[in-house]
Write a protein that holds these residues in place. Structure first.
Motif, mmCIF file in Angstrom:
data_model
loop_
_atom_site.group_PDB
_atom_site.id
_atom_site.type_symbol
_atom_site.label_atom_id
_atom_site.label_comp_id
_atom_site.label_asym_id
_atom_site.label_seq_id
_atom_site.Cartn_x
_atom_site.Cartn_y
_atom_site.Cartn_z
ATOM 1 N N ASN A 1 0.764 -1.140 -0.007
ATOM 2 C CA ASN A 1 -0.066 -0.041 -0.103
ATOM 3 C C ASN A 1 0.813 1.265 0.141
ATOM 4 O OD1 ASN A 1 0.848 -0.269 2.645
ATOM 5 N ND2 ASN A 1 -1.084 0.476 3.488
ATOM 6 N N LYS A 2 2.273 0.991 0.159
ATOM 7 C CA LYS A 2 2.914 2.392 0.176
ATOM 8 C C LYS A 2 3.222 2.780 -1.022
ATOM 9 C CE LYS A 2 3.093 2.667 4.793
ATOM 10 N NZ LYS A 2 2.046 1.550 5.046
ATOM 11 N N GLY B 1 -3.486 0.819 9.850
ATOM 12 C CA GLY B 1 -2.775 1.756 10.862
ATOM 13 C C GLY B 1 -3.500 3.159 10.807
ATOM 14 N N THR B 2 -3.352 3.994 9.861
ATOM 15 C CA THR B 2 -4.073 5.031 9.644
ATOM 16 C C THR B 2 -5.653 4.954 9.402
ATOM 17 O OG1 THR B 2 -3.561 5.723 7.613
ATOM 18 C CG2 THR B 2 -1.874 6.518 9.250
ATOM 19 N N GLY B 3 -5.725 3.886 8.528
ATOM 20 C CA GLY B 3 -6.993 3.615 8.050
ATOM 21 C C GLY B 3 -7.199 4.141 6.664
ATOM 22 N N THR C 1 -5.782 3.237 3.654
ATOM 23 C CA THR C 1 -5.777 2.130 2.824
ATOM 24 C C THR C 1 -7.132 1.549 3.018
ATOM 25 O OG1 THR C 1 -3.578 1.792 3.064
ATOM 26 C CG2 THR C 1 -4.986 -0.135 2.171
ATOM 27 N N LYS D 1 -0.177 4.342 -2.107
ATOM 28 C CA LYS D 1 -0.608 5.649 -1.240
ATOM 29 C C LYS D 1 0.457 6.804 -1.840
ATOM 30 C CE LYS D 1 -0.626 5.003 3.270
ATOM 31 N NZ LYS D 1 -1.392 4.894 4.346
ATOM 32 N N ASN E 1 7.723 1.817 6.811
ATOM 33 C CA ASN E 1 7.729 1.286 5.316
ATOM 34 C C ASN E 1 7.689 2.553 4.690
ATOM 35 O OD1 ASN E 1 7.960 -1.368 6.375
ATOM 36 N ND2 ASN E 1 5.579 -1.311 6.491
ATOM 37 N N THR F 1 -0.587 -6.162 1.968
ATOM 38 C CA THR F 1 -0.007 -4.721 1.974
ATOM 39 C C THR F 1 1.502 -4.430 1.842
ATOM 40 O OG1 THR F 1 -0.772 -4.660 3.976
ATOM 41 C CG2 THR F 1 -2.169 -3.620 2.564
#
Ligand SMILES: *Cc1c(COP(=O)(O)O)cnc(C)c1O
Length: 305
Positions: free
Chosen positions: A43-44, A176-178, A180, A47, A72, A290
């Motif tokens: 997801n990095k 984590g932050t939501g 994704t 994003k 990450n 992810t």
């Protein structure tokens, strides 16, 4: 602009077979976002994508972002800067520890400038005053928030769903932050149910964050999702012997590596729910890998190549 990265997109989907899945008649698939790129994965990448496109089209030559020492996102941003010719500045939470851990050593090798700030300063990192100070010190830069979780992140994460060419009853991801999860929910548009597995001990905070991300992007009336809170294993980057055994076992059985911070907690939770008959027979589930595999190096864990 990112053609030179040779990204593996769309990322492959593979089916997982094991005796529990067979016994419960569950079809489980993995979307292998960990295979997108060795260093800008999961997801990095999703994003970062539209952040990088915006930075380039607005003619910025420097990216500035934030993260912890094992992040990450810091790692992926430094790699992206190196491959795509951006200068990168990483604002790191806490004091410098020498020798550098592998995450930050890679970042330095890719040319990222690291600046350390105290934990209390770090909490103020989004304030206008602090951003002004940073501009004064570093000149003009394109700011990417912690974890890459800007509005651009949502658009990138929607593409995880757009790449799927079959339907699933459930889509699962670690959060984590939501951001994704919000992108996945947005991409699904209520068509399938999304299950989020928070890796922090966070109470109802994560639901609020996901809702905030959706609202900020004018994505409302999306309610086909749920947060499963029982699989944080004590909090961020906390592990247990059981979780570590799970990672080793999963790798042996399926030849897929999981990281202890995010993806292992999601898969552990998912298998636990399957075991407890949370899903009806014949349910089709896809779990998003992810990425985050660089983070494995921070743990004393040897997996065969
Ligand atoms: C950062 C990260 C997450 C969490 O993503 P959010 O958008 O912050 O919820 C999940 N999995 C991996 C591997 C990550 O690196």
């Amino acid at each position: 602009m990112y053609e030179t990265l040779n990204l593996q997109l769309p990322s492959p989907v593979t089916q997982i077979h094991d005796s529990l899945l067979e016994q419960k008649k569950i079809k489980l698939f993995i979307k292998r976002d960990d295979q997108i790129h060795p260093h800008i994965q999961g997801n990095k990448w999703r994003k970062l994508k539209y952040n990088l496109i915006a930075a380039r089209s607005k003619k910025f030559d420097t990216l500035l972002t934030f993260g912890g020492a094992f992040s990450n996102h810091i790692h992926a941003t430094a790699a992206a800067g190196h491959y795509l010719n951006f200068k990168t500045i990483g604002i790191i939470r806490g004091e410098e520890t020498l020798p550098l851990n592998p995450t930050l050593q890679d970042a330095i090798n890719w040319g990222m400038e690291l600046n350390y700030i105290s934990r209390s300063q770090y909490r103020e990192k989004s304030s206008a005053e602090f951003i002004e100070q940073l501009k004064h010190k570093h000149g003009n830069f394109f700011l990417i928030p912690e974890g890459g979780s800007s509005s651009y992140a949502l658009k990138g994460c929607e593409e995880i769903i757009k790449e799927l060419d079959e339907d699933y009853d459930y889509v699962c991801a670690a959060c984590g932050t939501g951001a994704t999860l919000a992108g996945i929910i947005s991409g699904l548009n209520n068509k399938s149910k999304t299950l989020g597995f928070p890796i922090l001990k966070a109470g109802t905070y994560i639901e609020q964050e996901v809702n905030n991300f959706l609202k900020k992007n004018n994505r409302t009336n999306l309610n086909n999702w749920k947060i499963e809170k029982n699989y944080h294993f004590g909090g961020y980057a906390k592990t247990t012997g059981e979780l570590i055994s799970f990672i080793i076992d999963f790798h042996e059985k399926h030849n897929i590596r999981l990281d202890p911070v995010y993806t292992a907690k999601m898969f552990y939770g998912l298998f636990d729910l399957i075991e407890k008959d949370y899903f009806k027979p014949e349910t089709r589930i896809i779990a998003i890998h992810t990425g985050g595999l660089q983070g494995l190096r921070g743990f004393n864990l040897k997996l065969k190549q």
